[in-house]
Scaffold this motif. Structure first.
Motif, PDB file in Angstrom:
ATOM      1  N   CYS A 155      -7.528  53.471  -8.829  1.00  0.00           N
ATOM      2  CA  CYS A 155      -7.210  52.255  -9.497  1.00  0.00           C
ATOM      3  C   CYS A 155      -5.841  51.745  -9.292  1.00  0.00           C
ATOM      4  O   CYS A 155      -5.013  51.908  -9.999  1.00  0.00           O
ATOM      5  CB  CYS A 155      -7.513  52.520 -10.716  1.00  0.00           C
ATOM      6  SG  CYS A 155      -9.276  52.719 -11.388  1.00  0.00           S
ATOM      7  N   ARG A 171       2.218  52.133 -17.898  1.00  0.00           N
ATOM      8  CA  ARG A 171       1.442  51.195 -17.727  1.00  0.00           C
ATOM      9  C   ARG A 171      -0.159  51.673 -18.166  1.00  0.00           C
ATOM     10  O   ARG A 171      -0.610  52.624 -17.638  1.00  0.00           O
ATOM     11  CB  ARG A 171       1.483  50.717 -16.237  1.00  0.00           C
ATOM     12  CG  ARG A 171       0.314  49.896 -15.750  1.00  0.00           C
ATOM     13  CD  ARG A 171       0.300  49.790 -14.302  1.00  0.00           C
ATOM     14  NE  ARG A 171       1.551  48.654 -13.936  1.00  0.00           N
ATOM     15  CZ  ARG A 171       1.613  47.714 -12.888  1.00  0.00           C
ATOM     16  NH1 ARG A 171       0.711  47.686 -12.152  1.00  0.00           N
ATOM     17  NH2 ARG A 171       2.646  47.029 -12.626  1.00  0.00           N
ATOM     18  N   GLY A 172      -0.559  50.781 -19.174  1.00  0.00           N
ATOM     19  CA  GLY A 172      -1.999  51.068 -19.676  1.00  0.00           C
ATOM     20  C   GLY A 172      -1.810  51.923 -20.758  1.00  0.00           C
ATOM     21  O   GLY A 172      -3.250  52.096 -21.367  1.00  0.00           O
ATOM     22  N   CYS A 190      -5.535  49.824 -18.407  1.00  0.00           N
ATOM     23  CA  CYS A 190      -5.298  48.926 -17.210  1.00  0.00           C
ATOM     24  C   CYS A 190      -6.414  49.230 -16.015  1.00  0.00           C
ATOM     25  O   CYS A 190      -6.344  48.465 -15.289  1.00  0.00           O
ATOM     26  CB  CYS A 190      -4.005  49.341 -16.449  1.00  0.00           C
ATOM     27  SG  CYS A 190      -2.641  48.399 -17.384  1.00  0.00           S
ATOM     28  N   LYS A 191      -7.008  50.442 -16.372  1.00  0.00           N
ATOM     29  CA  LYS A 191      -8.200  50.578 -15.167  1.00  0.00           C
ATOM     30  C   LYS A 191      -9.195  49.904 -15.281  1.00  0.00           C
ATOM     31  O   LYS A 191      -9.933  49.633 -14.549  1.00  0.00           O
ATOM     32  CB  LYS A 191      -8.661  52.052 -15.446  1.00  0.00           C
ATOM     33  CG  LYS A 191      -7.698  53.122 -14.984  1.00  0.00           C
ATOM     34  CD  LYS A 191      -8.470  54.591 -14.796  1.00  0.00           C
ATOM     35  CE  LYS A 191      -8.735  55.023 -15.860  1.00  0.00           C
ATOM     36  NZ  LYS A 191      -9.507  56.322 -15.972  1.00  0.00           N
ATOM     37  N   LEU A 204      -1.005  57.556 -10.819  1.00  0.00           N
ATOM     38  CA  LEU A 204      -2.052  56.813 -11.737  1.00  0.00           C
ATOM     39  C   LEU A 204      -2.305  58.114 -12.692  1.00  0.00           C
ATOM     40  O   LEU A 204      -2.849  59.179 -12.514  1.00  0.00           O
ATOM     41  CB  LEU A 204      -3.392  56.528 -10.729  1.00  0.00           C
ATOM     42  CG  LEU A 204      -4.611  56.190 -11.883  1.00  0.00           C
ATOM     43  CD1 LEU A 204      -4.025  54.948 -12.544  1.00  0.00           C
ATOM     44  CD2 LEU A 204      -5.791  55.858 -10.977  1.00  0.00           C
ATOM     45  N   ALA A 250      -3.477  50.053 -11.960  1.00  0.00           N
ATOM     46  CA  ALA A 250      -3.487  50.718 -13.058  1.00  0.00           C
ATOM     47  C   ALA A 250      -2.087  51.913 -12.830  1.00  0.00           C
ATOM     48  O   ALA A 250      -1.773  52.457 -13.693  1.00  0.00           O
ATOM     49  CB  ALA A 250      -4.505  51.340 -13.471  1.00  0.00           C
ATOM     50  N   ASN A 264      -6.281  55.168 -20.112  1.00  0.00           N
ATOM     51  CA  ASN A 264      -5.474  54.312 -19.554  1.00  0.00           C
ATOM     52  C   ASN A 264      -6.280  52.942 -19.447  1.00  0.00           C
ATOM     53  O   ASN A 264      -7.145  52.798 -18.858  1.00  0.00           O
ATOM     54  CB  ASN A 264      -4.965  54.674 -18.059  1.00  0.00           C
ATOM     55  CG  ASN A 264      -4.157  53.550 -17.321  1.00  0.00           C
ATOM     56  OD1 ASN A 264      -4.118  52.273 -17.725  1.00  0.00           O
ATOM     57  ND2 ASN A 264      -3.137  54.194 -16.700  1.00  0.00           N
TER      58      ASN A 264
END
Length: 356
Positions: A272, A246-247, A341-342, A322, A275, A339
């Motif tokens: 986060c 993810r991210g 997504c953060k 994370l 994320a 990352n």
């Protein structure tokens, strides 16, 4: 003393211990040759000392080519891994040995040995034989003996390898402080990354007879140029495609994830949550100052650290994971990838089980 090495090569049969090695060392620097066993570190040290002759290339001390000079003519001080003290000589006599070879006067020898006994913290032990000393004391005697003839360069071959962990840590600090006081150009060989990071002004990472990277411990740790360096300095996990995380998007080359890039815990502990990934704790190892956690994330194994102040995790429990960033290496460049997504709100994954 300033040292310059140009295109150094050395082979033993079919084994290449040095492959076209070139580097410079400024006067007064404390340099660590760091790398795996068999990488060529000790061979390079012995060529600098004059104990091995290069097949090709040149070595310069202060602009003077020294290839054809003996170790004595190069004014080298050498500290061996096993101390190499004379068993039948006491501490004073061991330290004085090189001065007697130089035919110094009795007064000069006494003054110099007393100076070194004080410098190395051995005052009061001058009449003891080597078998009456601890490992740390033996190493200090070897160090003092190497310094006694006032060499221009000090070379140390894995100087702390034969000493227990607690004394080894104390000697690292002592060595760095002493070298700074003396101001002598020093090179030491080690395969211990913690030792090199703590002691050296600059590190040369050596592997397969080549210098892979040269720089300060901080520079090398923060900006490794190859996956090998990133793995060798610090605890790292090597991944291929990271687009499943993810991210992160697909990138060409190798990706490295270090434990300090990974944050783990329950929903109240993750900065986060949106994320984060879900992970399963596979193993927990006590590291003295923290827990080292082995995790499975999407069928891949990662390593993270967890503070002792936080609740202990048990193998088999589910946690949020994370990953803040990864290092990516390819033919074009190397560097950290953050990352994404953060910075973009997405629905967080659902944690099925609770931390025990």
């Amino acid at each position: 003393m300033q040292i310059e090495v140009r295109s150094l090569r050395k082979s033993f049969g079919g084994f290449q211990a040095a492959r076209d090695v070139s580097f410079e060392i400024e006067k007064g620097q404390l340099i660590g040759f760091l790398g795996p066993s068999g990488g060529g570190k000790t061979t390079m040290l012995r060529m600098l000392a004059g104990l091995e002759q290069p097949d090709e290339g040149d070595i310069y001390f202060e602009g003077l080519r020294v290839n054809d000079l003996t170790p004595q003519q190069r004014h080298i001080g050498f500290v061996f891994q096993n101390y190499a003290l004379f068993k039948h000589m006491n501490v004073f006599e061991n330290i004085a040995f090189g001065l007697r070879v130089q035919k110094c006067t009795k007064k000069e020898i006494t003054m110099r040995v007393q100076e070194l006994l004080e410098l190395t913290g051995l005052s009061g032990l001058e009449k003891r034989l080597p078998h009456q000393l601890s490992g740390g004391q033996k190493q200090r005697v070897a160090f003092a003996r190497a310094l006694a003839p006032q060499p221009r360069v000090l070379l140390l071959d894995e100087p702390f390898a034969a000493i227990d962990a607690k004394v080894r840590k104390e000697l690292r600090s002592w060595l760095k402080e002493t070298i700074e006081r003396v101001g002598i150009t020093t090179i030491f060989v080690t395969h211990d990354q913690e030792e090199a990071i703590e002691v050296a002004d600059e590190i040369m990472i050596i592997n397969h007879g080549s210098i892979v990277q040269k720089g300060s411990p901080y520079e090398i740790y923060k900006n490794p140029l190859t996956p090998f360096v990133a793995e060798f300095i610090g605890d790292s996990t090597v991944l291929g495609d990271i687009s499943y995380l993810r991210g992160f998007e697909h990138v060409e080359g190798d990706a490295i994830i270090r434990p300090e890039f990974v944050e783990i815990g329950n929903e109240d502990e993750i900065s986060c949550l949106h994320a984060a990934e879900l992970g399963i704790v596979r193993n927990v190892c006590f590291r003295g100052t923290s827990w080292q956690i082995e995790l499975e994330v999407r069928s891949h194994v990662l390593v993270a650290y967890r503070s002792l102040e936080k609740e202990m995790l048990e193998p088999g429990c589910e946690v949020y994971v994370l990953i803040h960033r990864v290092y990516v290496f390819n033919e074009v460049k190397s560097g950290a990838v953050e990352n994404t997504c953060k910075h973009v709100k997405v629905k967080p994954p659902v944690l099925i089980s609770n931390i025990r």
